[in-house]
Each structure stands twice: as C-alpha cells, then as structure tokens.
Design an enzyme around this catalytic site. Structure first.
Site, PDB file in Angstrom:
ATOM      1  N   CYS A 185      14.285  39.008  46.270  1.00 11.05           N
ATOM      2  CA  CYS A 185      13.189  38.037  46.268  1.00 11.05           C
ATOM      3  C   CYS A 185      11.989  38.588  45.500  1.00 11.05           C
ATOM      4  CB  CYS A 185      12.788  37.704  47.702  1.00 11.05           C
ATOM      5  SG  CYS A 185      11.332  36.649  47.779  1.00 11.05           S
TER       6      CYS A 185
ATOM      7  N   HIS B 268       5.760  29.663  49.312  1.00 10.30           N
ATOM      8  CA  HIS B 268       4.714  29.845  48.303  1.00 10.30           C
ATOM      9  C   HIS B 268       4.251  28.490  47.794  1.00 10.30           C
ATOM     10  CE1 HIS B 268       8.273  29.188  45.812  1.00 10.30           C
ATOM     11  NE2 HIS B 268       7.476  28.915  44.799  1.00 10.30           N
TER      12      HIS B 268
ATOM     13  N   GLN C  96       1.815  26.605  44.379  1.00  7.27           N
ATOM     14  CA  GLN C  96       1.512  26.802  42.967  1.00  7.27           C
ATOM     15  C   GLN C  96       0.172  26.165  42.642  1.00  7.27           C
ATOM     16  OE1 GLN C  96       4.896  26.258  40.151  1.00  7.27           O
ATOM     17  NE2 GLN C  96       5.920  25.397  41.929  1.00  7.27           N
TER      18      GLN C  96
HETATM   19 ZN   LIG Z   1      10.709  37.110  49.985  1.00  5.41          ZN
END
Ligand SMILES: [Zn+2]
Length: 361
Positions: A70, A187, A189
């Site tokens: 990752c 996450h 952006q």
């Molecule tokens: Zn990760």
C-alpha cells in the site's frame, strides 16, 4: 496545528499536518523515483461549453495493489511508501499520476482556434491521507482527527487558490471499490482546476437568475425553505444543517450547509469549524447503517466551493451521496443519466430523509 512541508524523491511536495506542535517529521524519501511529466490538456466542448481534461499519460498508475504494498501506509522497516515517516496523522501530497499539473504549461501549447479551444491542463492534484491506519474509514476517525482533516482541506484551499491559473479548488472523497477507488487505504483527493467545473457553472447561473428575479441569494433561500418545512432535514446543529435535496439525483443524497453562507472553507469561523466534525462523522456513520449489516456503503463526498473569480453568489456546502440503492444493488449511470444528464431516482427524497433520521446514533 503543526504543518511540515517536505519533498519526495521525484520533487513532489508532501505536507504533514499534526495536531501537536512537537511531531518529528524529518524523514527522507529513500526511493529511487524519477520525475513524471504531465501532458494534460483541457479541451472545451464546442457544443456544450463544458471543459474536459484529457490526461492520456495516466494509464500506468497503480491499480489495486496488495495490502503489503500500500503506497498510503507509512514507511516501516524496509517497506517504503509515499509517506517517508513511520507514522502520521494527516498527510497531503501531490499525486504521482496527476490529471492536472503546473508543469503542463511547459509541455502543451494553448490553442484558441474557435471550435478547437485547448489549454494546457495547469493545476494540481493532491492526495489526502486521513489516517495511517490501513483499515480505518473516515467514519472511524475521532472528532479531533476529523477536525485536523478540515484544517488540512482549509489550508489547501487557501494555498491552491493562490496558484497561477487555478479557478476552483475541489476537495472530495471517493469511498468504496464500487465508486472506482483503486487504493483501499482511506484517502481523499483535492483538484485545483484551471476552469470552473460544469456543475458549478450551472449552479452559479441559477443563482444569478434567482438574484435577478427575487433580489435574494439562491442557496440561502433553499436552506431557509428546507428549515421552514423540515420533512427532508436529516440533522440540525447550531452552525450546520444537513438535508436531502428536494430533487435528489441519488438514492441517498445529503447536502450539508453552514447556516451562515460563506464562499469557501477559508471563511468558516472557529465555532463553525468546531461543530463540523461531530455532524459530519454522524452523517457518515448513518450512511454505513443504511443497508443493515451489508458491506460498507460506497459514497462520494464532494465539497462545493466558490470559484476564485465568482464568489458573490456561491455557497460552501458538502454533497454526500451513495450509488447504492438497496442491499446488493447499485445505481448505474446508464442511457438516461449518462446519455442525457437526466436522472431517475428510485428512492423518494422524503423517504430517504426519514431513513437517514431513523438510523441516527
Ligand atoms: Zn495502507
């Protein structure tokens, strides 16, 4: 808050946001990375007037890596990722495969020939990591961490708005493989666009029509109308209100407005900022309870902010929606929606609001 700016091996900027002023962020990116070039173009559709970004250089980007590779986990032992530190709170960095980049100005020549209008895709694309925990979702964050993310979004909005050629800053999160997310690590952006996005263009045109017809602001009137007849109101705070819009396009769609109209995140006051995390986390947790016990709800969370040069009528707000209709069923954008921009919603906005109140914590 402590903000530490550093550079990755290929020259991209990375910024650590830490709640405490004492975090050690003196780590060097040890990967052998070569700088990439962005060949993005922004073309104007001569028929609709919409801008389309053509970023043909992005085909080589990372696609569904295994968890032990990752790129958003911290760098630990000899496993080096995008984040050189062995731990972090919130991190923002320039996307390695950006759709828009300041460097495009040197690679692509503008052409203003009628019907063939083309500009370099100048701008910036950033990745926002909310947590070092590979398994956690935004809804799992503490209120203080969600507040740190809000502060990071605000910082980026101020900085990116000031870049040459940037017309609009857009912070968003895609959650879930169903939405097309290629990295499982939670996450968001940020896109700094060299144009005003098509949806914002339409909304601001409506706001100007409303001003001409009534002398009032469209977004203020919409919020006041929802509060006057709160059948679609989902959640009300002292400073924020969440409601399902009257003509919702998606099965479950919530718009979150500050009660006081502001142009963008930089204009929020401290009390407004302080209340946001609790309200937003509650909305996300309700989204995850909509479809009892099935997989986490895929969603898109989209911050609408005023463009750099059209600030008077705009209203900061967040639009949160899922493409899931019911357990195991997704809403696909097919012929009617994709072909004609005409949405058909199978869930009434009033029953969606009722369901979103029903699943309150
Ligand atoms: Zn990760």
């Amino acid at each position: 808050m402590q903000k530490t700016t550093t550079k990755l091996a290929d020259g991209r900027e990375l910024i650590y946001f830490d709640a405490e002023e004492s975090a050690d962020r003196a780590y060097t990116d040890l990967r052998p990375l070569e700088a990439t070039t962005a060949l993005s173009e922004v073309r104007r559709d001569p028929v609709t007037g919409d801008h389309v970004t053509v970023a043909a250089h992005r085909q080589g980007r990372i696609y569904h890596p295994p968890a032990d590779e990752c790129p958003l986990c911290p760098s630990r032992d000899d496993r080096l990722s995008e984040i050189p530190a062995p731990d972090y709170e919130v991190v923002v960095f320039e996307n390695r495969f950006p759709s828009l980049a300041l460097g495009a100005a040197a690679e692509v020549e503008a052409d203003l020939t009628p019907l063939r209008e083309l500009k370099p895709g100048v701008g910036r694309c950033e990745v926002v990591c909310f947590t070092a925990d590979h398994e956690a979702s935004f809804a799992d964050l503490s209120e203080s961490r969600a507040r740190l993310v809000l502060d990071a979004w605000t910082d980026r909005t101020a900085e990116l708005s000031a870049l040459p050629g940037v017309e609009q800053v857009y912070c968003f999160e895609n959650r879930g493989a169903e939405i097309g997310v290629t990295l499982a690590h939670s996450h968001g952006q940020i896109y700094a666009f060299p144009f005003v996005t098509p949806r914002t263009v339409r909304m601001l045109a409506r706001a100007e029509e409303h001003r001409a017809a009534t002398g009032r602001n469209l977004f203020e009137d919409v919020l006041a109308a929802e509060l006057a007849d709160p059948v679609r109101v989902v959640l009300r705070g002292e400073h924020w209100t969440a409601f399902v819009p009257f003509a919702a396009r998606w099965p479950y769609e919530v718009h979150l407005y500050p009660n006081r109209r502001v142009a963008d995140l930089t204009e929020l006051t401290e009390p407004e900022r302080a209340e946001f995390p609790g309200i937003y986390l509650e909305l996300l947790r309700r989204f995850d309870r909509l479809f009892d016990g099935s997989a986490p709800t895929p969603y898109i969370a989209a911050w609408h902010q005023a463009p750099a040069r059209h600030r008077t009528e705009a209203a900061l707000h967040l639009e949160l929606f899922t493409i899931r209709r019911t357990v195991g069923k997704l809403k696909f954008l097919a012929g009617v929606e994709s072909g004609m921009d005409a949405f058909i919603n199978d869930v009434s906005p009033e029953s969606a609001a009722h369901r979103l109140r029903e699943v309150a914590t």
